[in-house]
Scaffold this motif. Sequence first.
Motif, short mmCIF file in Angstrom:
data_model
loop_
_atom_site.label_atom_id
_atom_site.label_comp_id
_atom_site.label_asym_id
_atom_site.label_seq_id
_atom_site.Cartn_x
_atom_site.Cartn_y
_atom_site.Cartn_z
N UNK A 1 0.81 -1.22 0.00
CA UNK A 1 0.00 0.00 0.00
C UNK A 1 0.84 1.27 0.00
N UNK A 2 2.12 1.13 0.30
CA UNK A 2 2.99 2.30 0.44
C UNK A 2 3.00 3.16 -0.83
N UNK A 3 2.94 2.54 -1.98
CA UNK A 3 2.97 3.29 -3.24
C UNK A 3 1.76 4.20 -3.41
N UNK A 4 0.70 3.93 -2.65
CA UNK A 4 -0.52 4.73 -2.73
C UNK A 4 -0.66 5.69 -1.53
N UNK A 5 0.43 5.94 -0.81
CA UNK A 5 0.36 6.72 0.43
C UNK A 5 -0.31 8.09 0.22
N UNK A 6 0.11 8.84 -0.78
CA UNK A 6 -0.42 10.20 -0.98
C UNK A 6 -1.94 10.17 -1.16
N UNK A 7 -2.41 9.25 -1.98
CA UNK A 7 -3.85 9.13 -2.23
C UNK A 7 -4.59 8.70 -0.97
N UNK A 8 -4.02 7.74 -0.24
CA UNK A 8 -4.65 7.24 0.98
C UNK A 8 -4.73 8.34 2.04
N UNK A 9 -3.64 9.06 2.25
CA UNK A 9 -3.61 10.10 3.27
C UNK A 9 -4.60 11.22 2.96
N UNK A 10 -4.84 11.47 1.68
CA UNK A 10 -5.73 12.55 1.26
C UNK A 10 -7.20 12.24 1.51
N UNK A 11 -7.54 10.96 1.64
CA UNK A 11 -8.96 10.58 1.74
C UNK A 11 -9.35 9.97 3.08
N UNK A 12 -8.41 9.84 4.02
CA UNK A 12 -8.72 9.24 5.34
C UNK A 12 -9.75 10.09 6.09
N UNK A 13 -10.71 9.41 6.70
CA UNK A 13 -11.66 10.12 7.56
C UNK A 13 -10.89 10.86 8.65
N UNK A 14 -11.28 12.09 8.93
CA UNK A 14 -10.59 12.85 9.98
C UNK A 14 -10.86 12.23 11.33
N UNK A 15 -9.80 12.18 12.16
CA UNK A 15 -9.94 11.63 13.51
C UNK A 15 -10.72 12.60 14.39
N UNK A 16 -11.53 12.05 15.29
CA UNK A 16 -12.28 12.87 16.24
C UNK A 16 -11.99 12.41 17.65
#
Length: 296
Positions: A281-296
């Motif tokens: 999954x590391x190769x998709x890090x930028x895309x993954x980080x951009x769409x993660x639900x914000x922590x609450x």
Amino acid sequence: MFPPIHHVSLLTRFAEENQFFYTNILGLRLVKKTVNQDNHKMLHYYYGDYAGTPGSVITFFVVPALAKRYDNRHFLSTIGLKIPKGSLIYWEKRLKDLHIPFIKEKDTLHFKDNDQVNLYLIEVEQEPLKDELQVKSSIPGNKQILGLLSTEFHVAEPEKTADFFFQLLGWKNTDGHIRLNKTDFIQLLPTLTTEKTRMGRGSMDHVAFSVKDENALDSLYKKAKEQEWNIEKIVHRGYFKSLYIREPGGNRVEFATLTPGFTIDEPLNTLGETLALPPFLEKNRAEIEATIYKEK
């Protein structure tokens, strides 16, 4: 001998509250902060002993919009945790000092987390954690949680779930109690409603049982196919390889290998400190980080 219960995985709504409870109150270590590999928007927290040893791990999928759960026709429930002999008084005082409501029954303390997950601590005849597995926390090493002890399967027809475990694994059921070793067990409990279960805050998504290695897992997969159980998938998660099956009662059961473990993508001494992604999954890090639900 390796522990029979590999890990349990649940759902939580509030990441910060969840992390505080399992690290600051229970004294576990956040050993992996990653994503749900089936939904990359969802964070996935793993808690355990210092190394995240199989048998010590509780995981949570973080879903900010998560609603109330409804435990009805079938569900998994309750996390039993082992503590060393002579540590119950310490834990009773700790829960009291931290204002965590509990009920004491003999050598057992029953309480809930912020998502209303049922937990209990029970003393067992087992040595304290080895030094290298002790978490650096306010809890003395000889009082720290040893690992997972039990969980419950709530199903409409317990005998069918019992037959699944016996046919596939040879585990014997005695009045709804399946003994896994001297201390660990699972319970099969009947449900009395046909109302549909709805997953929500504190729902247990699955319980995972330990399998020695990939060869043993592949053999189990073959056996499950021959016996025509409801197989969902077999997949490598990076940290372990997993086989998922829906037992006859409708609950998800996972079988997971003991290796390779949590140090494939970050060093042991910094586990859980940043967002970790297994190599595939590391190769998709930028895309993954951009769409993660914000922590609450």
